[in-house]
Design a protein around this motif. Structure first.
Motif, PDB file in Angstrom:
ATOM      1  N   ALA A   1       3.757 -63.436 109.224  1.00 16.48           N
ATOM      2  CA  ALA A   1       5.041 -64.126 109.093  1.00 16.48           C
ATOM      3  C   ALA A   1       5.645 -63.957 107.703  1.00 16.48           C
ATOM      4  CB  ALA A   1       4.842 -65.609 109.392  1.00 16.48           C
ATOM      5  N   ARG A   2       4.852 -64.009 106.673  1.00 11.73           N
ATOM      6  CA  ARG A   2       5.256 -63.789 105.283  1.00 11.73           C
ATOM      7  C   ARG A   2       6.525 -64.551 104.891  1.00 11.73           C
ATOM      8  NH1 ARG A   2       4.438 -57.473 103.955  1.00 11.73           N
ATOM      9  NH2 ARG A   2       4.225 -58.149 101.823  1.00 11.73           N
ATOM     10  N   PRO A   3       6.449 -65.860 104.808  1.00 16.47           N
ATOM     11  CA  PRO A   3       7.628 -66.642 104.404  1.00 16.47           C
ATOM     12  C   PRO A   3       7.950 -66.458 102.917  1.00 16.47           C
ATOM     13  CG  PRO A   3       5.688 -68.045 104.581  1.00 16.47           C
ATOM     14  CD  PRO A   3       5.254 -66.678 105.024  1.00 16.47           C
ATOM     15  N   ILE A   4       9.120 -66.997 102.499  1.00 16.44           N
ATOM     16  CA  ILE A   4       9.457 -66.980 101.066  1.00 16.44           C
ATOM     17  C   ILE A   4       9.663 -68.410 100.552  1.00 16.44           C
ATOM     18  CG2 ILE A   4      10.413 -64.637 100.996  1.00 16.44           C
ATOM     19  CD1 ILE A   4      13.238 -66.003 101.016  1.00 16.44           C
ATOM     20  N   ASP A   5       9.036 -69.361 101.246  1.00 15.17           N
ATOM     21  CA  ASP A   5       9.233 -70.772 100.871  1.00 15.17           C
ATOM     22  C   ASP A   5       8.849 -71.059  99.418  1.00 15.17           C
ATOM     23  OD1 ASP A   5       6.643 -70.119 101.873  1.00 15.17           O
ATOM     24  OD2 ASP A   5       6.116 -72.236 101.928  1.00 15.17           O
ATOM     25  N   LEU A   6       7.813 -70.370  98.917  1.00 17.53           N
ATOM     26  CA  LEU A   6       7.363 -70.678  97.556  1.00 17.53           C
ATOM     27  C   LEU A   6       8.340 -70.131  96.509  1.00 17.53           C
ATOM     28  CD1 LEU A   6       3.575 -70.019  98.210  1.00 17.53           C
ATOM     29  CD2 LEU A   6       4.728 -72.234  98.049  1.00 17.53           C
ATOM     30  N   HIS A   7       9.022 -69.019  96.842  1.00 17.81           N
ATOM     31  CA  HIS A   7      10.072 -68.513  95.939  1.00 17.81           C
ATOM     32  C   HIS A   7      11.159 -69.611  95.835  1.00 17.81           C
ATOM     33  CE1 HIS A   7       9.232 -63.983  96.848  1.00 17.81           C
ATOM     34  NE2 HIS A   7       8.316 -64.669  97.475  1.00 17.81           N
TER      35      HIS A   7
ATOM     36  N   PRO B   1      -1.228 -68.331  95.281  1.00 15.66           N
ATOM     37  CA  PRO B   1      -0.685 -67.297  94.393  1.00 15.66           C
ATOM     38  C   PRO B   1       0.107 -66.279  95.213  1.00 15.66           C
ATOM     39  CG  PRO B   1      -3.117 -67.318  94.345  1.00 15.66           C
ATOM     40  CD  PRO B   1      -2.687 -68.231  95.445  1.00 15.66           C
ATOM     41  N   THR B   2       1.362 -66.103  94.903  1.00  9.41           N
ATOM     42  CA  THR B   2       2.164 -65.095  95.598  1.00  9.41           C
ATOM     43  C   THR B   2       2.705 -64.094  94.582  1.00  9.41           C
ATOM     44  OG1 THR B   2       4.479 -64.876  96.349  1.00  9.41           O
ATOM     45  CG2 THR B   2       3.725 -67.100  95.978  1.00  9.41           C
ATOM     46  N   VAL B   3       2.532 -62.827  94.910  1.00  5.83           N
ATOM     47  CA  VAL B   3       2.940 -61.768  93.981  1.00  5.83           C
ATOM     48  C   VAL B   3       4.458 -61.779  93.844  1.00  5.83           C
ATOM     49  CG1 VAL B   3       2.958 -59.269  93.599  1.00  5.83           C
ATOM     50  CG2 VAL B   3       0.938 -60.362  94.585  1.00  5.83           C
ATOM     51  N   GLY B   4       5.156 -61.661  94.985  1.00 10.64           N
ATOM     52  CA  GLY B   4       6.626 -61.619  94.934  1.00 10.64           C
ATOM     53  C   GLY B   4       7.200 -62.914  94.377  1.00 10.64           C
ATOM     54  N   GLY B   5       6.607 -64.052  94.757  1.00 10.59           N
ATOM     55  CA  GLY B   5       7.097 -65.340  94.270  1.00 10.59           C
ATOM     56  C   GLY B   5       6.970 -65.420  92.754  1.00 10.59           C
TER      57      GLY B   5
ATOM     58  N   THR C   1      -5.848 -56.596  99.571  1.00 17.46           N
ATOM     59  CA  THR C   1      -5.507 -56.482 100.998  1.00 17.46           C
ATOM     60  C   THR C   1      -4.881 -55.114 101.292  1.00 17.46           C
ATOM     61  OG1 THR C   1      -4.163 -57.393 102.779  1.00 17.46           O
ATOM     62  CG2 THR C   1      -3.341 -57.754 100.572  1.00 17.46           C
ATOM     63  N   ASP C   2      -4.201 -54.540 100.301  1.00 18.03           N
ATOM     64  CA  ASP C   2      -3.568 -53.232 100.526  1.00 18.03           C
ATOM     65  C   ASP C   2      -4.580 -52.084 100.615  1.00 18.03           C
ATOM     66  OD1 ASP C   2      -1.087 -54.392 100.624  1.00 18.03           O
ATOM     67  OD2 ASP C   2      -0.420 -53.704  98.660  1.00 18.03           O
ATOM     68  N   MET C   3      -5.884 -52.364 100.392  1.00 19.42           N
ATOM     69  CA  MET C   3      -6.921 -51.336 100.579  1.00 19.42           C
ATOM     70  C   MET C   3      -7.826 -51.659 101.773  1.00 19.42           C
ATOM     71  SD  MET C   3      -6.607 -48.814  98.505  1.00 19.42           S
ATOM     72  CE  MET C   3      -8.085 -48.033  99.098  1.00 19.42           C
TER      73      MET C   3
ATOM     74  N   ARG D   1      -8.193 -62.196 104.170  1.00 19.36           N
ATOM     75  CA  ARG D   1      -7.886 -63.565 103.754  1.00 19.36           C
ATOM     76  C   ARG D   1      -6.477 -63.724 103.186  1.00 19.36           C
ATOM     77  NH1 ARG D   1     -11.270 -67.216 105.957  1.00 19.36           N
ATOM     78  NH2 ARG D   1     -12.489 -65.661 107.027  1.00 19.36           N
ATOM     79  N   VAL D   2      -5.727 -62.619 103.030  1.00 13.89           N
ATOM     80  CA  VAL D   2      -4.391 -62.742 102.418  1.00 13.89           C
ATOM     81  C   VAL D   2      -3.307 -62.824 103.491  1.00 13.89           C
ATOM     82  CG1 VAL D   2      -2.730 -61.683 100.838  1.00 13.89           C
ATOM     83  CG2 VAL D   2      -5.175 -61.564 100.322  1.00 13.89           C
ATOM     84  N   PHE D   3      -3.387 -61.960 104.494  1.00 16.24           N
ATOM     85  CA  PHE D   3      -2.387 -61.974 105.569  1.00 16.24           C
ATOM     86  C   PHE D   3      -3.061 -62.314 106.898  1.00 16.24           C
ATOM     87  CE2 PHE D   3      -0.330 -59.089 102.483  1.00 16.24           C
ATOM     88  CZ  PHE D   3       0.827 -59.841 102.273  1.00 16.24           C
TER      89      PHE D   3
END
Ligand code: UD1
Length: 417
Positions: free
Chosen positions: A120-126, A161-165, A303-305, A325-327
């Motif tokens: 789902a990857r929300p942006i609520d934290l941003h 912890p969110t990278v984009g946020g 997660t990207d690996m 555990r990330v997505f």
């Protein structure tokens, strides 16, 4: 539409150079919106996501020119404040215009990204962070609308912890009035990279790369002149390519210090890895040992690996457990790896992989960026022919991958579908 055809079974040999990091270049491109003037960003990889970011900058009013692997961006005239759905839905990272545009123009409209293949990857934290800095946020016909005459510094604790946020809020805070603390911030190397570029633009930032970042807002910033770090995920993908094909590959720009979790897991699997300056020599073992991994935010296993490491474990001697555990939905590659003969069971957030002695080439379909990479890796090691369709996912994140692999001896080609 194109597809990639691989005749597997060739041990990769030689040297490969790693391109600039996509996930570092994207926030850096959007950071140019913060300051008027002419910015120069070099070592930018030629990728579809970078083209999308360039289109977005142009839509906002910036001038974008390419000079080899450098981008020259004139952001004197940034007038539009809207990131449209058509671009945001093709690349979630487009939401990173929100912080810079709001901070510079006092008003931003960004399409909500919607779902994506890996969850789902929300942006609520941003949004929560921007609200804490005094922005008024509303949702309007699928768009997030944010307003603030001038953002105010705030103490912001992120639920996770969110990278984009972290990137969005760090960019916004550079021009806010007063001090912002980002607590439980993401620590990824790309965040440190963004902070370094922002500091070069005159921002006052301390603690980037840790989970508490302090930003003292300034009145204005100057243009950046920056060179993007190498891509740790591309480097990791080539490490696994060497390991899976029993190859011997020297990787230039492997950013070993940012890849410690992966390197230690590869060593546990029996892969030989030696560092000589900027070069990392990776040699595949005769027998790959099974190893468990659990993805985490940096410095944990990325997660990207995960998909690529799973491809490696498909050939291991024994059973390994791969825990995501990330997505929440990042096992799309499993069904396709199974088509190549892999033995994998999914149980919620974990997959159990029982190694086989040989993968068998077959037609498969890419489902997302890193899933595509796992299929390429499996195809390189598989018996006979693997045909991968929907490779536009791959072109989002890997620069000239078939050229780089061919130069290492792989029999790989791109053909019209
Ligand atoms: C970035 C990377 C992506 C990588 C990911 C995790 C870029 C362009 N992309 O994505 O390649 O896989 O980090 O390392 O750098 N979340 C929320 N609310 C939010 C924001 C995130 O719940 O407001 C959740 C997400 O759904 C996810 C987790 O937090 O489960 C981590 O996501 P995040 O770190 O934000 O990933 P991205 O920045 O989108």
């Amino acid at each position: 539409m194109e597809k990639i055809i691989i005749e597997g079974g060739v041990p990769l040999k030689g040297e490969v150079s790693i391109s600039g990091a996509k996930n570092a270049a994207l926030p850096l491109l959007f950071a140019t919106l913060l300051a008027p003037g002419v910015h120069r960003l070099c070592n930018v990889p030629a990728l579809r996501d970078i083209d999308t970011a360039a289109s977005l900058l142009q839509i906002m009013g910036a001038g974008v020119e390419r000079d080899g692997d450098c981008f020259v961006i004139n952001s004197d005239r940034v007038e539009s404040l809207e990131a449209p759905y058509d671009l945001v839905r093709t690349m979630r990272a487009s939401v990173l215009v929100l912080g810079p545009i709001l901070a510079r123009l006092g008003h931003a409209r960004v399409s909500l990204p919607g779902g994506c293949a890996i969850g789902a990857r929300p942006i609520d934290l941003h949004l929560k962070g921007l609200e804490a800095m005094g922005a008024t946020i509303s949702l309007d016909h699928g768009y997030v609308e944010a307003r603030a005459d001038r953002l105010r510094g705030a103490r912001i604790y992120s639920d996770l912890p969110t990278v984009g946020g972290t990137e969005n809020l760090m960019m916004a805070a550079t021009l806010a009035q007063g001090t912002t603390w980002l607590e439980n911030a993401a620590c990824e190397p790309e965040i440190l990279e963004l902070a370094n570029a922002l500091i070069g633009m005159g921002a006052q930032i301390e603690g980037a790369g840790t989970d508490c970042i302090r930003i003292e807002g300034v009145e204005q910033l100057r243009p950046m002149d920056y060179r993007v770090m190498p891509d740790r995920i591309e480097a990791g993908t080539f490490m696994i390519a060497a390991a899976m094909t029993k190859g011997d590959v020297c990787i230039r720009g492997a950013v070993a210090e940012c890849n410690e979790a992966l390197i230690s897991k590869l060593r546990e699997a029996g892969v030989s890895i030696e560092q000589k300056g900027d070069l990392l020599r990776v040699r595949g073992p005769e027998t790959i040992k099974s190893v468990n991994i659990r993805t985490r935010t940096y410095p944990g296993f990325p997660t990207d690996m995960q998909a690529q490491f799973m491809a490696l474990m498909c050939l291991a001697d024994g059973t390994s457990v791969i825990s995501e555990r990330v997505f929440e939905n990042r096992f799309m590659h499993v069904c396709e790896l199974q088509r190549l003969g892999a033995r994998i069971n999914i149980d919620g957030h974990s997959s159990t992989v029982t190694g086989v002695t040989q993968l068998l080439g077959a037609p498969v379909m890419a489902t997302d960026l890193r899933a595509s990479a796992s299929l390429i890796l499996a195809g390189l090691a598989a018996d006979k022919t693997t045909e991968i369709s929907r490779i536009y996912h791959l072109d989002r994140g890997y620069e000239r991958i078939e050229e780089k692999l061919s130069a290492l001896g792989a029999r790989i080609k791109r053909v019209p579908a």
